[in-house]
Structures are given as structure tokens and as C-alpha cells.
Design an enzyme around this catalytic site. Structure first.
Site, PDB file in Angstrom:
ATOM      1  N   LYS A   1      16.834 -34.130  -5.796  1.00  0.00           N
ATOM      2  CA  LYS A   1      15.377 -34.291  -5.868  1.00  0.00           C
ATOM      3  C   LYS A   1      15.006 -35.748  -5.659  1.00  0.00           C
ATOM      4  O   LYS A   1      15.740 -36.641  -6.054  1.00  0.00           O
ATOM      5  CB  LYS A   1      14.871 -33.829  -7.240  1.00  0.00           C
ATOM      6  CG  LYS A   1      15.061 -32.353  -7.518  1.00  0.00           C
ATOM      7  CD  LYS A   1      14.739 -32.030  -8.969  1.00  0.00           C
ATOM      8  CE  LYS A   1      13.321 -32.394  -9.330  1.00  0.00           C
ATOM      9  NZ  LYS A   1      13.012 -32.061 -10.728  1.00  0.00           N
TER      10      LYS A   1
ATOM     11  N   LEU B   1      10.892 -38.966 -19.194  1.00  0.00           N
ATOM     12  CA  LEU B   1      11.312 -38.628 -17.840  1.00  0.00           C
ATOM     13  C   LEU B   1      11.063 -37.153 -17.538  1.00  0.00           C
ATOM     14  O   LEU B   1      10.610 -36.796 -16.446  1.00  0.00           O
ATOM     15  CB  LEU B   1      12.795 -38.951 -17.646  1.00  0.00           C
ATOM     16  CG  LEU B   1      13.401 -38.594 -16.285  1.00  0.00           C
ATOM     17  CD1 LEU B   1      12.698 -39.355 -15.170  1.00  0.00           C
ATOM     18  CD2 LEU B   1      14.903 -38.894 -16.278  1.00  0.00           C
TER      19      LEU B   1
ATOM     20  N   GLU C   1       7.430 -36.562 -16.922  1.00  0.00           N
ATOM     21  CA  GLU C   1       7.064 -37.044 -15.591  1.00  0.00           C
ATOM     22  C   GLU C   1       7.596 -36.144 -14.483  1.00  0.00           C
ATOM     23  O   GLU C   1       6.930 -35.906 -13.468  1.00  0.00           O
ATOM     24  CB  GLU C   1       7.599 -38.463 -15.389  1.00  0.00           C
ATOM     25  CG  GLU C   1       6.976 -39.505 -16.311  1.00  0.00           C
ATOM     26  CD  GLU C   1       7.693 -40.844 -16.219  1.00  0.00           C
ATOM     27  OE1 GLU C   1       7.029 -41.857 -16.458  1.00  0.00           O
ATOM     28  OE2 GLU C   1       8.908 -40.871 -15.913  1.00  0.00           O
ATOM     29  N   ASP C   2       8.798 -35.634 -14.675  1.00  0.00           N
ATOM     30  CA  ASP C   2       9.468 -34.837 -13.643  1.00  0.00           C
ATOM     31  C   ASP C   2      10.267 -33.719 -14.321  1.00  0.00           C
ATOM     32  O   ASP C   2      11.473 -33.834 -14.517  1.00  0.00           O
ATOM     33  CB  ASP C   2      10.404 -35.741 -12.830  1.00  0.00           C
ATOM     34  CG  ASP C   2      11.056 -35.013 -11.673  1.00  0.00           C
ATOM     35  OD1 ASP C   2      10.500 -34.005 -11.216  1.00  0.00           O
ATOM     36  OD2 ASP C   2      12.137 -35.451 -11.230  1.00  0.00           O
ATOM     37  N   PRO C   3       9.606 -32.627 -14.701  1.00  0.00           N
ATOM     38  CA  PRO C   3      10.252 -31.574 -15.501  1.00  0.00           C
ATOM     39  C   PRO C   3      11.484 -30.977 -14.818  1.00  0.00           C
ATOM     40  O   PRO C   3      11.449 -30.653 -13.634  1.00  0.00           O
ATOM     41  CB  PRO C   3       9.145 -30.524 -15.666  1.00  0.00           C
ATOM     42  CG  PRO C   3       7.877 -31.286 -15.491  1.00  0.00           C
ATOM     43  CD  PRO C   3       8.186 -32.337 -14.463  1.00  0.00           C
TER      44      PRO C   3
END
Length: 446
Positions: free
Chosen positions: A77, A152, A155-157
Site C-alpha cells: 500500500k 497510524l 490515518e490508514d486503517p
């Protein structure tokens, strides 16, 4: 099955003044292992070196690796621009003021920030109970990393697959969980029963056999506690065990980083299947996919799977306040037995007992909502295993229609007997003298 792992996200309050009280030296527990959380290197590495740590001679450190050159993480990602507010904190004041900063700029929801602060207060108090002179450094080191990864994930699961393999690189989530829970276990008052059987299991795994551990379930941290009690003697089992885990531990933002460090087969618990009626069919289909994943894993052999056979955590008797293993669900036990039998690989079923509820007792009643209040203390823990129990031998002694229930009851009886020995050793203060003909206790970390 029920949730098996995350960590403590505890209830309770305390004043900040407690953070600065004078810690008394005590005889050492199992030493805190200052292990690097990262296995890979990159051009940008941050180390936390606080003067507070040095003054207490605490060497606990936390690292954060970001690979800005490649722009991707291990999952493939894209890297999200991540705030470094927490990982760079050098004191309690900086850590907690960082919460307010992240709420003010809109990166943290207020309710998540409140939960994070509550965790900090309770974790801090529990570690201080150990009397470890390095407690201040240990708390700050572990909590800066925890705060950073909770942020974190907001912010970005992270999204879990039906079969989740522990993430060890570039950030080692497994060791993160180990280092976080280790200071909460009183190893002087902890025991392992029948250690020789864990060596027996390792040999069977080397031969390509599968092993299923039918267990009771006491706390959210059970998988980490199991690994900690076995890490000195049986690291292969500790690191490779697969846990049947409920959906709650892969959706709660404060649980997820700890879950990411364990091998999980993710299912929806029977106890929460009907919490939202319109989601029942989706949950059933998801569980079917997870069962197929388990069948594929077992066909490959050399797998060790832990399952909470009651479908949830143990609770105390509402009248006597006594804790005991919750009754097993015979259909869950039978499903695992049949999966083993049809895997095409030799398989073995062992009864496993856990006693560790003092460290992180669950709510007295099963709750529907995510984000339960958690309490945590520094306490001893116990783990015991008994010889494998053969289904054909049980079935031969009863009617065919009764075999499934009889087998489940035989496993439950063994777990209960082992549990009582652990209870005598830990709560009854009998220590190693609580050993019986069927359960030989030891402290392999000594």
C-alpha cells in the site's frame, strides 16, 4: 469464536502525580528484554532516547522506520504521510499533550484520544505495581510506540483477511505485543504445567502433523500471555500458533495493532452473531470462508491452532465470584475434530488450561458495543497442557449419538482439573508444591 487477542484498553482513573512517585527497588522479575521492533533498515530511522530513561538506567527504546524512497510498505500500500507526534515524545507531558494536538488538528477523534489516555493511565499504574526500578522508562517506551500505531491505524486503517499472518516486517508487531505485555506478568508467581508435552508437540509439528489446542479463554491478551510463558523453551510454538479470533479484535482501533502481530483465523463469534440482525447472513458467509481457509491450512500440515471452545471469555460466578472455565460448545469442538480428521494429515487434540484473568479481567457480562472498559493489574499467570485425548477411545465407550458431547466433556474435564492446579499454585500460594500426578508445574524462565 470469540475474540482472542488484542490488548488491554483499560478502565479506571488515576492522577498524573502518580507518575512521579519514587519507585522502590525490588528483587528482579524476568528482565525486560530490550529487543528491536524492526527487522529491516531504511534511510530514515528514529530512536527515542530520553534523559528520563537514562536517569533510571532504562534502556527501553522504540524505533520507527519509514521508507520514503520506495513509497510503499510491506503490504504494497502507498505510504500515508504519518504524524510523528507520539514517536518523538520524550516525556509523559509531551505524550499526553500530543493527544490534544492530534485532536485539535482533526487527526484523532476525541473518543479515540480519550480511550488512548485511559489506556496510558492504567497501563502505567499496572507496570508500577511490579516494583521494577526501570518502570518509568518501560512505560514511556511502550506507550509511545502504542500511541504511534493507534494513530497510524486511524490515518490508514488496516484490513484483516480471513487468515491473517503475523506482521513481522518492517515493523515487528509480534515483538511489540510481547514487550508490551511482558512487564504485566509476575513471573515469580507464574507457572507452566507439563512442559514436556510442549516438546512432544514440537516434535509432531516437525513430522508434519497438525495440533489443535482446545482451551478456555480468560483475557484479550491470552495469545500474548501464552507466547510469553513459552518463549524461553518453545519459541517455535510461541511464534507460529494460529488463534481463532473474533471480529471485535480486528475492528476496535485500540486492539488492532496487537492483533496484527498474531496469526489469526478471523471469525464472527456466536455470542455476537445476532447483535445486528441485518448482518447475520454476511457473518455466516464470512465464517464459511474462514473455515475453508482453516481446511486449506491443515492440509498443508505442521499447523498448531488454538481455539476457545466456549466461544468466549470465562466469567466469574455471579453469586460466589469464583472464576472457572466456561462450558465448552460441543459443536465447536466437533467442527475442529472433523477438520483435523479430513485434512489428510495426522492430527492431535490437546486440552489446554489458562489462568490469567487478574491481569485483564473481562466485563462481567458479554457486551455488544465495541470499546469495553478494561482493568489491568500486575499478576501471575498459569498455562498447562494435558495429554491428547482420542475421539475414537471416547466414542467406543458410549452410544454414537452421545460421542460428540462425551468428547467435549472429556476435554472440558481435563481443562478444569488443570485449571484447579494452577489456581492452587497462583491464588493458593502453593507454588510448585501444587503439582499433582497429572500436572507437573515448572518455571522454565528461571
Amino acid at each position: 469464536m470469540s475474540s482472542t487477542l488484542p490488548l488491554p484498553f483499560f478502565g479506571g482513573t488515576c492522577t498524573k502525580a502518580a507518575f512521579s512517585f519514587s519507585l522502590k527497588s525490588s528483587s528482579p522479575l524476568v528482565p525486560f528484554q530490550h529487543l528491536h521492533l524492526f527487522r529491516s533498515t531504511s534511510r530514515t530511522t528514529t530512536r527515542i532516547r530520553s534523559s528520563l530513561f537514562h536517569s533510571l538506567k532504562a534502556k527501553a527504546t522504540a524505533e520507527l522506520v519509514q521508507d520514503k524512497e520506495s513509497g510503499v510498505v510491506a503490504t504494497g500500500k502507498p505510504v500515508v504521510e504519518h504524524s510523528r507526534t507520539f514517536i518523538e515524545a520524550r516525556s509523559e507531558q509531551e505524550l499526553l499533550s500530543g493527544l490534544r494536538k492530534e485532536v485539535d488538528v482533526g487527526r484523532l477523534p476525541p473518543n479515540v484520544a480519550a480511550g488512548m489516555e485511559e489506556v496510558y493511565q492504567n497501563y502505567r499504574n499496572a507496570v508500577f505495581q511490579s516494583g521494577d526500578p526501570a518502570a518509568v522508562g518501560v512505560v514511556l517506551s511502550n506507550m509511545t510506540v502504542a500511541f504511534d500505531h493507534w494513530l497510524l491505524d486511524v490515518e490508514d486503517p488496516f484490513v484483516f483477511e480471513p487468515y491473517h499472518k503475523a506482521l513481522r516486517e518492517p515493523f515487528d508487531y509480534y515483538m511489540f505485543g510481547q514487550n508490551y505485555i511482558r512487564p504485566l506478568i509476575d513471573f515469580r508467581n507464574s507457572y507452566v504445567g507439563n512442559l514436556s508435552l510442549f516438546y512432544e508437540i514440537e516434535e509432531k509439528l516437525k513430522q508434519g502433523h497438525n495440533v489443535v489446542l482446545i482451551s478456555n479463554h480468560q483475557t484479550e491478551a491470552d495469545p500474548i500471555i501464552i507466547s510469553l510463558l513459552l518463549e524461553k523453551t518453545n519459541p517455535h510454538i510461541a511464534e507460529n500458533m494460529i488463534f481463532v479470533a473474533g471480529d471485535r479484535v480486528i475492528t476496535d482501533p485500540l486492539c488492532k495493532p496487537f492483533s496484527m502481530g498474531r496469526n489469526l483465523l478471523c471469525v464472527y463469534s456466536k455470542k455476537h452473531m445476532y447483535d445486528v440482525p441485518e448482518l447475520v447472513e454476511m457473518k455466516r458467509k464470512a465464517n464459511t470462508r474462514s473455515l475453508k481457509e482453516m481446511a486449506l491450512l491443515l492440509r498443508g500440515g505442521s499447523k498448531i491452532v488454538w481455539i476457545a471452545a466456549s466461544g468466549g471469555r470465562d466469567r466469574p460466578d455471579p453469586f460466589t465470584e469464583e472464576w472457572y472455565p466456561a462450558l465448552f460448545d460441543s459443536s465447536s469442538v466437533d467442527n475442529m475434530r472433523r477438520l483435523i480428521e479430513h485434512s489428510g494429515t495426522p492430527g492431535h487434540v490437546y486440552p489446554l488450561a489458562l489462568l490469567c484473568y487478574d491481569i485483564m479481567p473481562p466485563p462481567r457480562q458479554v457486551e455488544k458495543e465495541i470499546g469495553e472498559k478494561r482493568i489491568i493489574t500486575f499478576h501471575g499467570a498459569g498455562l498447562s497442557i494435558a495429554p491428547q485425548i482420542s475421539f475414537p477411545e471416547i466414542a467406543a465407550a458410549c452410544e454414537e449419538s452421545e460421542a460428540k458431547d462425551a468428547y467435549s466433556q472429556a476435554l472440558y474435564k481435563s481443562v478444569s482439573e488443570q485449571y484447579n492446579v494452577l489456581k492452587s499454585a497462583i491464588h493458593g500460594k502453593q507454588g510448585l508444591e501444587a503439582s499433582t500426578a497429572g500436572v507437573s508445574l515448572s518455571q522454565p524462565w528461571n
